[in-house]
Write an enzyme that holds these catalytic residues in place. Structure first.
Site, PDB file in Angstrom:
ATOM      1  N   TRP A 177       0.799  -1.107   0.096  1.00 28.10           N
ATOM      2  CA  TRP A 177      -0.270  -0.029   0.060  1.00 28.10           C
ATOM      3  C   TRP A 177       0.854   1.135   0.053  1.00 28.10           C
ATOM      4  O   TRP A 177       1.752   1.346   0.832  1.00 28.10           O
ATOM      5  CB  TRP A 177      -0.799  -0.090   1.411  1.00 28.10           C
ATOM      6  CG  TRP A 177      -1.916   1.218   1.411  1.00 28.10           C
ATOM      7  CD1 TRP A 177      -2.847   1.585   0.657  1.00 28.10           C
ATOM      8  CD2 TRP A 177      -1.583   2.384   2.182  1.00 28.10           C
ATOM      9  NE1 TRP A 177      -3.452   2.831   0.926  1.00 28.10           N
ATOM     10  CE2 TRP A 177      -2.607   3.212   1.773  1.00 28.10           C
ATOM     11  CE3 TRP A 177      -0.523   2.696   2.958  1.00 28.10           C
ATOM     12  CZ2 TRP A 177      -2.466   4.699   2.663  1.00 28.10           C
ATOM     13  CZ3 TRP A 177      -0.609   3.906   3.725  1.00 28.10           C
ATOM     14  CH2 TRP A 177      -1.461   4.926   3.502  1.00 28.10           C
TER      15      TRP A 177
ATOM     16  N   ASP B  97     -15.923  11.790  -2.373  1.00 26.97           N
ATOM     17  CA  ASP B  97     -15.357  10.513  -2.066  1.00 26.97           C
ATOM     18  C   ASP B  97     -16.179   9.851  -1.029  1.00 26.97           C
ATOM     19  O   ASP B  97     -17.357  10.193  -0.695  1.00 26.97           O
ATOM     20  CB  ASP B  97     -13.909  10.891  -1.881  1.00 26.97           C
ATOM     21  CG  ASP B  97     -12.862   9.623  -2.057  1.00 26.97           C
ATOM     22  OD1 ASP B  97     -12.973   8.622  -1.160  1.00 26.97           O
ATOM     23  OD2 ASP B  97     -12.419   9.516  -3.135  1.00 26.97           O
ATOM     24  N   ASP B  98     -15.672   8.763  -0.122  1.00 23.85           N
ATOM     25  CA  ASP B  98     -16.088   8.208   0.845  1.00 23.85           C
ATOM     26  C   ASP B  98     -16.651   9.097   1.749  1.00 23.85           C
ATOM     27  O   ASP B  98     -16.203  10.161   2.232  1.00 23.85           O
ATOM     28  CB  ASP B  98     -14.875   7.634   1.543  1.00 23.85           C
ATOM     29  CG  ASP B  98     -15.367   6.116   2.277  1.00 23.85           C
ATOM     30  OD1 ASP B  98     -16.671   6.344   2.650  1.00 23.85           O
ATOM     31  OD2 ASP B  98     -14.515   5.585   2.840  1.00 23.85           O
TER      32      ASP B  98
ATOM     33  N   LYS C 254     -15.883   6.410  -8.925  1.00 24.26           N
ATOM     34  CA  LYS C 254     -14.716   5.786  -8.354  1.00 24.26           C
ATOM     35  C   LYS C 254     -15.173   4.438  -7.740  1.00 24.26           C
ATOM     36  O   LYS C 254     -15.912   4.447  -6.619  1.00 24.26           O
ATOM     37  CB  LYS C 254     -14.130   6.726  -7.516  1.00 24.26           C
ATOM     38  CG  LYS C 254     -12.789   6.169  -6.679  1.00 24.26           C
ATOM     39  CD  LYS C 254     -12.235   7.265  -5.899  1.00 24.26           C
ATOM     40  CE  LYS C 254     -10.714   7.041  -5.204  1.00 24.26           C
ATOM     41  NZ  LYS C 254     -10.658   7.984  -4.361  1.00 24.26           N
TER      42      LYS C 254
ATOM     43  N   ASP D  43     -14.005   1.718  -5.490  1.00 22.60           N
ATOM     44  CA  ASP D  43     -12.861   1.227  -4.512  1.00 22.60           C
ATOM     45  C   ASP D  43     -13.057  -0.092  -4.145  1.00 22.60           C
ATOM     46  O   ASP D  43     -13.951  -0.916  -4.255  1.00 22.60           O
ATOM     47  CB  ASP D  43     -12.795   2.246  -3.408  1.00 22.60           C
ATOM     48  CG  ASP D  43     -11.565   2.638  -2.631  1.00 22.60           C
ATOM     49  OD1 ASP D  43     -10.786   1.771  -2.866  1.00 22.60           O
ATOM     50  OD2 ASP D  43     -11.721   3.636  -2.035  1.00 22.60           O
TER      51      ASP D  43
ATOM     52  N   ASN E  92     -11.022  -1.895  -0.528  1.00 22.76           N
ATOM     53  CA  ASN E  92     -10.104  -1.674   0.282  1.00 22.76           C
ATOM     54  C   ASN E  92      -9.740  -2.806   1.620  1.00 22.76           C
ATOM     55  O   ASN E  92      -9.377  -2.339   2.565  1.00 22.76           O
ATOM     56  CB  ASN E  92     -10.659  -0.459   1.202  1.00 22.76           C
ATOM     57  CG  ASN E  92     -10.521   0.928   0.869  1.00 22.76           C
ATOM     58  OD1 ASN E  92      -9.273   1.184   0.269  1.00 22.76           O
ATOM     59  ND2 ASN E  92     -11.538   1.618   0.400  1.00 22.76           N
TER      60      ASN E  92
ATOM     61  N   CYS F 135     -10.063   1.681  -8.220  1.00 20.15           N
ATOM     62  CA  CYS F 135      -9.218   1.852  -7.297  1.00 20.15           C
ATOM     63  C   CYS F 135      -9.340   0.924  -6.180  1.00 20.15           C
ATOM     64  O   CYS F 135     -10.231  -0.084  -6.280  1.00 20.15           O
ATOM     65  CB  CYS F 135      -9.950   3.259  -6.542  1.00 20.15           C
ATOM     66  SG  CYS F 135      -9.180   3.796  -4.925  1.00 20.15           S
TER      67      CYS F 135
ATOM     68  N   ASP G 234      -2.313   5.775  -3.288  1.00 22.54           N
ATOM     69  CA  ASP G 234      -2.651   6.679  -2.158  1.00 22.54           C
ATOM     70  C   ASP G 234      -1.550   7.498  -1.530  1.00 22.54           C
ATOM     71  O   ASP G 234      -1.656   8.355  -0.776  1.00 22.54           O
ATOM     72  CB  ASP G 234      -3.363   5.866  -0.758  1.00 22.54           C
ATOM     73  CG  ASP G 234      -4.930   5.596  -0.956  1.00 22.54           C
ATOM     74  OD1 ASP G 234      -5.400   6.246  -1.884  1.00 22.54           O
ATOM     75  OD2 ASP G 234      -5.673   4.884  -0.330  1.00 22.54           O
TER      76      ASP G 234
HETATM   77  C1  DGJ Z   1      -8.922   4.490  -0.474  1.00 29.74           C
HETATM   78  C2  DGJ Z   1      -8.620   5.404  -1.729  1.00 29.74           C
HETATM   79  O1  DGJ Z   1      -7.579   5.082  -2.212  1.00 29.74           O
HETATM   80  C3  DGJ Z   1      -8.777   6.591  -1.422  1.00 29.74           C
HETATM   81  O2  DGJ Z   1      -8.653   7.502  -2.631  1.00 29.74           O
HETATM   82  C4  DGJ Z   1     -10.031   7.073  -0.682  1.00 29.74           C
HETATM   83  O3  DGJ Z   1     -11.031   6.804  -1.697  1.00 29.74           O
HETATM   84  C5  DGJ Z   1     -10.443   6.239   0.508  1.00 29.74           C
HETATM   85  N1  DGJ Z   1     -10.258   4.812  -0.016  1.00 29.74           N
HETATM   86  C6  DGJ Z   1     -11.353   6.328   0.901  1.00 29.74           C
HETATM   87  O4  DGJ Z   1     -12.114   5.444   2.215  1.00 29.74           O
END
Ligand code: DGJ
Length: 729
Positions: A199, A366-367, A476, A478, A480, A526, A548
């Site tokens: 990351w 975004d989020d 976008k 994502d 995570n 993403c 990021d």
């Molecule tokens: C990870 C993404 O890479 C960021 O740009 C952002 O969108 C966050 N998640 C939001 O939780």
């Protein structure tokens, strides 16, 4: 005719651009690999095969005289019948044995590029003259029929490969391994290049000589991952950007993958690439088929740079799809590093107002806009607007932002579910889980079971409601956390090892549905930055958030490594605040812009907090983006100084296809007192005269041979952008 079959010698020759690829059917029906490299005129290359085998410990295949798999180059090696190297195929029959033996049954040559059911693959227009070779192999014991597919591009050094395994027998069997491609090389005089990281440090370049061992570059995380990219190259020793041979292997896949290399005592090398065999078993009933992901092979005898440029063009024009494929992408401002979760409609509107004033074209929310999400511990799965936070609702905000002349984009993380969500309370069984084992949390979230049609339908409905409820121009997407306890409640015990792959197929199905239903929306991939930056995701989203880590100095390595395979149009890159949020480093506004300019350009900071001077710089960068768009996005990339080999500086350059324009970027990553810096440009027309924007005129041959002296009183993080245009005298 890029595909030739010589029926006398039963030899196939594939001519792709300036490369040739040759293999034959031997008298036993085995497929032997003969050659891959620079274009050649002969087809019968059987003289290259070993004259015999030398060890009694290497058994000969039944009914095959003294033929010994052990030291023969094989086109698609199978496990368990005498080839002890890394295998491409392993099938476990009904009797439980996994010894696999496949022989040639027939072949077909077709016009056009094959497609793969349910999987992304490169495509070609009829006028590109691409042909497909489909070689059928069969295993008489299990009834497995293996179709080896080859897509051959006549005008580019590109060959694609995939395999389809069909159960043409009468009993079920299991596939334990089915690679997308395998390649035997007669020597092991190569370096292995691959992209590794983590990351905020994705796709750093690793280069090591092959040695007598077996190595794997791969992922078992359920996604292609930050840690390894589904790409490797074998390059001749000493090959550099402009010289030597480079064999690039790229896998169009977003899940668990393995790229295995092995060098044997005969000093030959093998590379096998495909779905990772660990925790993989696919059951095939009679009549069913299994399709592997696609492998893309690129050959260059003009160094690593030419290999990259071939990948760039192929992925930009023959993999990315849809309305946004070649369309100029809007300059966006994303509110993540500006506000994190702490925003409301007024804060976003204020950023949008400044954005409009500065020439930025889209606001991305975004989020944190949905459910009751104010931190990363709730609401994933509840894709409805938090009207407490966005008063008046989403449409009202989007309309206001549109009223400023800006497009509006929105963030989703569709594959995830928070334990604290309405969706989880209603459907706890919708998570991936291994019965009896507690579920691991990652960023306070679980993973939805994307193998399930009901889960995908729910996501499609929720997301469609948002996308059609307001004028959304961009998404976008994502992702995570990585997968754990990868079991599905709907599958029987014997199918649980299909889950990792079924997950990826489910993801692709949902992406296909959504991108088809909303063709005007620009999708950006993403995964906590660039944790799923792979060619398969580019099939659905023509740009991907690269990392990021938005520090321009760090980005030099990340983007340089990414550029080995992926085009600038796919590398999403933003100017963020200084000091940088990830590293604490301060970098000039100009350098942040110069580095971000090498990708799909945008901003990731609170525009309302900029000084008047910084706002002027934004205006200047916006103008530069428009001025240099063509040369960066449609030009050829030449890497000049590698940030992996030079401690202090790095440089790269774009040259337009007609060679009338060039843009050079030079970044001082780490200053040293009184250091000298020269750079030689590449790819120009030696006979053209170029004017650098400040007025000095040079000839192309001078710029490429004498080069430029860039020695200045540099400071850490300084940079230079030099723009050249041909003058006609
Ligand atoms: C990870 C993404 O890479 C960021 O740009 C952002 O969108 C966050 N998640 C939001 O939780």
């Amino acid at each position: 005719m890029p595909i030739l079959f010589d029926s006398q010698t039963k030899t196939f020759r594939l001519d792709a651009g300036t490369s040739s690829y040759v293999f034959c059917v031997d008298p036993n029906g085995f497929l032997l690999h003969l050659y891959y490299g620079a274009k050649i005129s002969d087809t019968d290359l059987s003289y290259l095969l070993p004259a015999g085998s030398w060890s009694s410990f290497s058994p000969c295949a039944a009914d095959a005289g003294s033929f010994c798999f052990d030291n023969f180059p094989l086109e698609y090696p199978a496990y368990g019948a005498g080839d002890y190297r890394v295998a491409a195929l392993s099938i476990q029959g009904e009797n439980g044995c996994a010894s696999t033996l496949i022989r040639y049954k027939g072949h077909a040559i077709r016009q056009g590029k094959y497609a793969l059911a349910g999987l992304p693959a490169v495509y070609a227009a009829p006028e590109e003259g691409v042909e497909t070779l489909d070689v059928t192999m069969e295993d008489s014991l299990t009834g497995a029929e293996v179709h080896l597919l080859y897509g051959v591009f006549p005008d580019r050094n590109v060959i694609t490969r995939a395999a389809v395994v069909k159960n043409a027998g009468s009993a079920p069997f299991s596939i334990l391994k089915a690679a997308s491609a395998a390649m035997d090389f007669p020597t092991m005089d190569y370096d292995l290049i691959h992209l590794y990281g983590m990351w905020a440090q994705e796709r750093w370049i690793s280069r090591e000589p092959l040695t007598h061992d077996t190595r794997t570059v791969g992922s078992l995380r359920g996604s292609s991952s930050h840690n390894h990219n589904p790409f490797a190259a074998l390059v001749s020793r000493g090959a550099d950007e402009d010289h030597g041979e480079a064999y690039g292997f790229s896998l169009i896949y977003s899940g668990n993958f393995a790229i295995e290399t092995e060098c044997d005592p005969y000093d030959s090398a093998r590379l096998v690439m495909g779905i990772h065999p660990t925790d993989f078993r696919w059951n095939l009933a009679p009549g069913e088929s299994f399709t592997t992901p696609e492998a893309v092979l690129v050959y260059s005898d003009e160094g690593i740079g030419a290999m990259s440029r071939t990948f760039h063009k192929l992925y930009r024009y023959n993999l990315c799809r849809g309305e946004w494929k070649e369309k100029k992408r809007p300059i966006l401002v994303n509110n993540w590093e500006a506000t994190y979760f702490d925003f409301d409609e007024e804060k976003l509107y204020a950023i949008a107002r400044d954005a409009a004033d500065l020439g930025i074209e889209m606001l991305v929310m975004d989020d944190g806009w949905f459910g009751k999400r104010n931190a990363d511990n709730s609401s994933l799965g509840d894709w409805y607007v938090n009207e407490g936070k966005l008063k008046g609702g989403l449409k009202a905000l989007v309309d206001r932002v549109n009223g400023l002349g800006l497009k509006f984009g929105i963030w989703f993380e569709p594959e995830m579910i928070s334990p604290d969500s309405d969706l989880y309370r209603a459907h706890p069984e919708w998570c991936l889980r291994a019965p009896g084992r507690e579920m691991s949390l990652g960023r306070s979230q679980y993973v939805l079971d994307m193998t399930r049609a009901d889960v995908r339908q729910n996501l499609f409905e929720q997301m469609s409601a948002i996308l059609s409820g307001a004028n959304i121009a961009y998404v976008k997407w994502d992702f995570n956390r990585n997968l754990t306890e990868a079991g599905s409640a709907l599958l029987p015990a014997e199918r649980q090892q299909e889950v990792f792959h079924r997950y990826v197929l489910g993801l692709y199905e949902l992406l296909e549905r959504l991108t088809s239903a909303f063709p005007h929306v620009l999708f950006e991939g993403c995964s906590g930055g660039g944790g799923r930056f792979d060619p398969a995701m580019l099939y659905y989203s023509p740009q991907i958030w690269t990392s990021d880590d938005t520090d321009a100095v760090e980005r030099c390595r990340i983007q340089y490594g990414t550029s080995l395979v992926y085009p600038a149009s796919s590398i999403s890159a933003h100017v963020s605040a200084s000091p940088n949020h990830q590293t604490g480093r301060s970098t000039s506004f100009e350098t942040r812009g110069n580095v971000a300019m090498a990708g799909a350009f945008g901003y990731e900071l609170d525009l309302t907090k900029l000084t008047a001077e910084e706002k002027e710089l934004v205006r200047k960068q916006v103008a530069q983006y428009h001025a240099y768009y063509d040369v960066i996005q449609n030009g050829d990339l030449y890497r000049l100084i590698s940030p992996f080999e030079n401690e202090n500086v790095c440089a790269w350059e774009y040259v337009s296809a007609d060679k009338r324009e060039a843009l050079l970027t030079f970044v001082v990553r780490r200053c040293k007192v009184n250091f000298a810096s020269f750079v030689r440009m590449k790819g120009l027309d030696p006979n053209k005269r170029y004017r650098e924007d400040s007025g000095r005129v040079y000839s192309g041959d001078t710029l490429m041979n004498a080069g430029l002296n860039l020695t200045r009183g540099w400071r850490d993080g300084d940079s230079l952008l030099l723009h050249f245009r041909e003058i006609e005298e």
